[in-house]
Design a protein around this motif. Structure first.
Motif, short mmCIF file in Angstrom:
data_model
loop_
_atom_site.label_atom_id
_atom_site.label_comp_id
_atom_site.label_asym_id
_atom_site.label_seq_id
_atom_site.Cartn_x
_atom_site.Cartn_y
_atom_site.Cartn_z
N SER A 105 48.88 33.18 42.52
CA SER A 105 49.94 32.65 43.38
C SER A 105 49.32 31.81 44.49
CB SER A 105 50.75 33.79 44.00
OG SER A 105 51.42 34.53 43.00
N ALA A 143 45.19 37.45 33.91
CA ALA A 143 45.28 37.21 35.35
C ALA A 143 46.50 36.35 35.68
CB ALA A 143 44.01 36.51 35.86
N ASN A 144 47.02 36.56 36.87
CA ASN A 144 48.10 35.74 37.42
C ASN A 144 47.70 35.30 38.82
OD1 ASN A 144 50.62 36.03 35.50
ND2 ASN A 144 49.67 38.05 35.61
N VAL A 178 45.97 33.76 45.93
CA VAL A 178 45.79 35.19 45.64
C VAL A 178 46.06 35.43 44.16
CG1 VAL A 178 46.45 35.86 47.97
CG2 VAL A 178 48.19 35.78 46.17
N GLY A 179 45.56 36.57 43.68
CA GLY A 179 45.78 36.84 42.27
C GLY A 179 45.51 38.28 41.91
N THR A 180 45.91 38.64 40.72
CA THR A 180 45.64 39.97 40.18
C THR A 180 45.14 39.81 38.76
OG1 THR A 180 47.95 40.10 39.46
CG2 THR A 180 47.40 41.15 41.56
N TYR A 181 44.27 40.72 38.35
CA TYR A 181 43.83 40.67 36.96
C TYR A 181 43.82 42.08 36.39
CZ TYR A 181 39.10 42.42 38.03
OH TYR A 181 38.05 43.19 38.40
N TYR A 182 43.95 42.13 35.08
CA TYR A 182 44.02 43.39 34.36
C TYR A 182 43.05 43.33 33.20
CZ TYR A 182 48.48 43.00 36.77
OH TYR A 182 49.45 42.77 37.71
N ASP A 234 50.45 40.56 55.83
CA ASP A 234 49.62 40.58 54.63
C ASP A 234 48.19 40.12 54.95
OD1 ASP A 234 48.59 38.73 52.19
OD2 ASP A 234 49.69 40.47 51.44
N SER A 281 53.42 29.82 41.15
CA SER A 281 52.85 30.92 40.38
C SER A 281 52.23 30.34 39.12
CB SER A 281 53.93 31.93 40.01
OG SER A 281 54.46 32.54 41.19
N ASN A 319 45.98 38.60 53.14
CA ASN A 319 45.63 37.26 52.67
C ASN A 319 46.21 36.18 53.58
OD1 ASN A 319 44.33 38.18 50.18
ND2 ASN A 319 46.39 38.84 49.62
#
Length: 242
Positions: free
Chosen positions: A42, A39-40, A27-31, A11, A54, A13
């Motif tokens: 980790s 956003a979430n 790390v994270g993701t957003y919508y 990975d 998390s 990251n």
């Protein structure tokens, strides 16, 4: 980044964390949907590549991006600050899910004051009052005050705090909820319930310096000497107030 993704060994990251000598990778993701952001986050242990924590979901608006970022940063930094703190206070405070690094540091300082000088409640309560003002929804500072009043059998004070924090129960961590249950059991004079809650608290905070001793005392209250001796073997006389 120039290596085609199917040929990369791991990975991105985690690889970046390894190259920089980092212990953790965040790390994270957003919508985005219209004027709404979600956003979430980790926190990953670089050495084991396992997700440690998390966080989220966090919600906000792209028109107030700074508020959105702060809402994500505070609990993330608080978690990391608690994760690397190996002091007796830090090992106790981390299990209450502090909302910010500042709140964690204040409660941690209160525990350290208490460990060093249990009778100096003035200094301890000053730290706890500051922590409580930082976030009125964070129950731990008030619960810690209740604990000290409980130890001194100051039941009117314990009762007042229990009534004040009971509305926060739906937002409490498992640790905070168990502490509230303990004080309610003490106010009822229910020694059997107290011992069961002490076991639960120790299971929820295996790194805490104080929980084995809480179990010892709770067992002795109802004459369960065998369990008190067993719990005493799990205590570390070089840490905390032991």
């Amino acid at each position: 980044g120039g290596i085609p993704r199917p040929l990369r060994a791991r990975d991105d990251n985690v690889a970046l964390g390894e190259e920089t000598g980092s212990a953790y990778t965040v790390v994270g993701t957003y919508y985005r949907q219209g004027d709404s952001l979600e956003a979430n986050i980790s926190v990953i242990d670089v050495a084991t590549k396992h997700t440690l924590k998390s966080l989220g979901p966090f919600h906000g608006s792209p028109r107030r991006a700074n508020e959105f970022i702060v809402a994500m940063l505070q609990p993330t930094i608080a978690y990391l600050g608690a994760e690397v703190d190996t002091s007796a206070g830090g090992l106790t405070t981390r299990y209450s899910s502090p909302p910010s690094l500042q709140a964690f540091q204040r409660v941690n300082a209160a525990w350290e004051h208490f460990f060093a000088s249990p009778r100096d409640t003035t200094s301890v309560f000053a730290e706890l009052d500051t922590a409580a003002r930082l976030d009125p929804t964070y129950a731990t500072p008030l619960l810690m005050k209740a604990y000290m009043l409980d130890v001194k059998s100051q039941w009117p004070g314990v009762s007042e705090i229990v009534q004040r924090v009971r509305p926060l129960a739906p937002r409490m961590s498992k640790m905070e909820r168990a502490a509230l249950d303990l004080f309610e059991a003490d106010l009822r004079g229910d020694g059997l319930a107290r011992l069961e809650i002490a076991r639960r608290l120790q299971a929820l905070s295996p790194g805490s310096a104080e929980m084995p001793l809480l179990r010892v005392v709770s067992a002795l209250y109802i004459g369960n000497v065998a369990e008190a001796v067993a719990a005493l073997r799990e205590a570390n006389p070089t840490r905390g107030m032991n």
